[in-house]
Design an enzyme around this catalytic site. Structure first.
Site, PDB file in Angstrom:
ATOM      1  N   GLU A  47      24.635 -34.919  31.645  1.00 14.16           N
ATOM      2  CA  GLU A  47      25.936 -35.062  32.304  1.00 14.16           C
ATOM      3  C   GLU A  47      26.613 -33.695  32.261  1.00 14.16           C
ATOM      4  O   GLU A  47      26.982 -33.222  31.187  1.00 14.16           O
ATOM      5  CB  GLU A  47      26.734 -36.138  31.558  1.00 14.16           C
ATOM      6  CG  GLU A  47      28.028 -36.500  32.194  1.00 14.16           C
ATOM      7  CD  GLU A  47      27.874 -36.923  33.653  1.00 14.16           C
ATOM      8  OE1 GLU A  47      27.012 -37.768  33.959  1.00 14.16           O
ATOM      9  OE2 GLU A  47      28.616 -36.383  34.486  1.00 14.16           O
ATOM     10  N   CYS A  78      18.768 -30.125  36.916  1.00 12.54           N
ATOM     11  CA  CYS A  78      19.725 -31.142  37.347  1.00 12.54           C
ATOM     12  C   CYS A  78      21.141 -30.820  36.844  1.00 12.54           C
ATOM     13  O   CYS A  78      21.763 -29.907  37.369  1.00 12.54           O
ATOM     14  CB  CYS A  78      19.222 -32.521  36.923  1.00 12.54           C
ATOM     15  SG  CYS A  78      19.945 -33.819  37.927  1.00 12.54           S
ATOM     16  N   HIS A 170      13.871 -33.407  37.797  1.00 12.45           N
ATOM     17  CA  HIS A 170      13.416 -33.337  36.400  1.00 12.45           C
ATOM     18  C   HIS A 170      11.894 -33.235  36.364  1.00 12.45           C
ATOM     19  O   HIS A 170      11.226 -34.256  36.544  1.00 12.45           O
ATOM     20  CB  HIS A 170      13.785 -34.625  35.658  1.00 12.45           C
ATOM     21  CG  HIS A 170      15.245 -34.835  35.462  1.00 12.45           C
ATOM     22  ND1 HIS A 170      15.878 -34.568  34.277  1.00 12.45           N
ATOM     23  CD2 HIS A 170      16.201 -35.288  36.299  1.00 12.45           C
ATOM     24  CE1 HIS A 170      17.169 -34.851  34.379  1.00 12.45           C
ATOM     25  NE2 HIS A 170      17.387 -35.291  35.600  1.00 12.45           N
ATOM     26  N   GLU A 172      10.350 -32.545  33.585  1.00 14.56           N
ATOM     27  CA  GLU A 172       9.985 -32.939  32.210  1.00 14.56           C
ATOM     28  C   GLU A 172       9.763 -34.439  32.096  1.00 14.56           C
ATOM     29  O   GLU A 172       9.291 -34.921  31.084  1.00 14.56           O
ATOM     30  CB  GLU A 172      11.055 -32.448  31.215  1.00 14.56           C
ATOM     31  CG  GLU A 172      12.334 -33.271  31.113  1.00 14.56           C
ATOM     32  CD  GLU A 172      13.288 -33.130  32.313  1.00 14.56           C
ATOM     33  OE1 GLU A 172      12.936 -32.462  33.300  1.00 14.56           O
ATOM     34  OE2 GLU A 172      14.378 -33.736  32.250  1.00 14.56           O
TER      35      GLU A 172
HETATM   36  N1  GLN Z   1      24.899 -36.648  37.809  1.00  8.37           N
HETATM   37  C1  GLN Z   1      24.837 -35.698  36.750  1.00  8.37           C
HETATM   38  C2  GLN Z   1      25.994 -34.684  36.844  1.00  8.37           C
HETATM   39  O1  GLN Z   1      26.648 -34.578  37.843  1.00  8.37           O
HETATM   40  C3  GLN Z   1      23.495 -34.970  36.745  1.00  8.37           C
HETATM   41  C4  GLN Z   1      22.385 -35.955  36.488  1.00  8.37           C
HETATM   42  C5  GLN Z   1      21.173 -35.399  35.827  1.00  8.37           C
HETATM   43  O2  GLN Z   1      21.202 -34.357  35.188  1.00  8.37           O
HETATM   44  N2  GLN Z   1      20.093 -36.123  35.944  1.00  8.37           N
HETATM   45  O3  GLN Z   1      26.232 -34.000  35.922  1.00  8.37           O
END
Ligand code: GLN
Length: 190
Positions: A47, A78, A170, A172
């Protein structure tokens, strides 16, 4: 060579395991001291609001900026890609703004719209590589010095600018190690 995974939130153990499967030493990074001991850093998915807040709280945002300016390779996955981007849309996480891209958070939709697919990344592998997108961002602007290493539906999903690498997916969470191998090679070249 010892590669660090920022271990404040997100998919930390999966990155550590992928790095170890590639035969390098890997460790968790939570403070300035552990950051100073690694040859490269992965900022995992999770997050971005939480990761950004804690980075600032621990003084790691400035420390990361300094090490990356000194040439240390960094790879954001991400949420990690969001943290590295110049600008992002939506609720603003604290970002370190090292990579000349803009991102749009949650651009594929909600958690339930997460998906896994195959993408072609010719610089890394002749075969398509598996990629898992979880509430992923989209890269909506790419600066002129940013190289696009992979696209999905013609949009960039894996990019590089000098020693900074970012993917909106991702790797991983798959069995394929080509993205980690590519990052390790960048760390080894330093
Ligand atoms: N939705 C998350 C964000 O905005 C990212 C999601 C993820 O890292 N898989 O931070």
């Amino acid at each position: 060579m010892n590669i660090g995974v920022l271990a404040i939130q997100g998919s930390v153990s999966e990155h550590l395991s992928a790095l170890k499967q590639c035969g390098v030493q890997a460790c968790e990074v939570r403070d300035r001291k552990s950051l100073s001991e690694v040859s490269g850093l992965i900022i995992p998915g999770g997050e971005s609001t939480t990761i950004g807040k804690l980075l600032k709280l621990y003084g790691l945002d400035v420390a990361i900026i300094e090490r990356v300016a000194g040439g240390m390779p960094v790879y954001g996955t991400c949420a990690g890609a969001i943290v590295l981007s110049k600008k992002t849309t939506g609720k603003k996480p604290n970002i370190v703004q090292l990579l000349d891209i803009d991102t749009a958070r949650n651009a594929y939709g909600r958690q339930i719209e997460s998906f896994s697919t195959q993408i072609s990344a010719p610089t890394l592998s002749r075969k398509p590589i598996p990629a898992v997108f979880i509430r992923a961002p989209k890269i909506i602007r790419v600066g002129k010095n940013v190289e696009i290493l992979a696209r999905f539906h013609n949009e960039p999903v894996f990019v590089r600018e000098k020693n900074i690498l970012a993917s909106t997916f991702h790797p991983e969470l798959t069995n394929d190690l080509s993205v980690h191998r590519y990052f390790i090679a960048a760390c080894a070249r330093r």
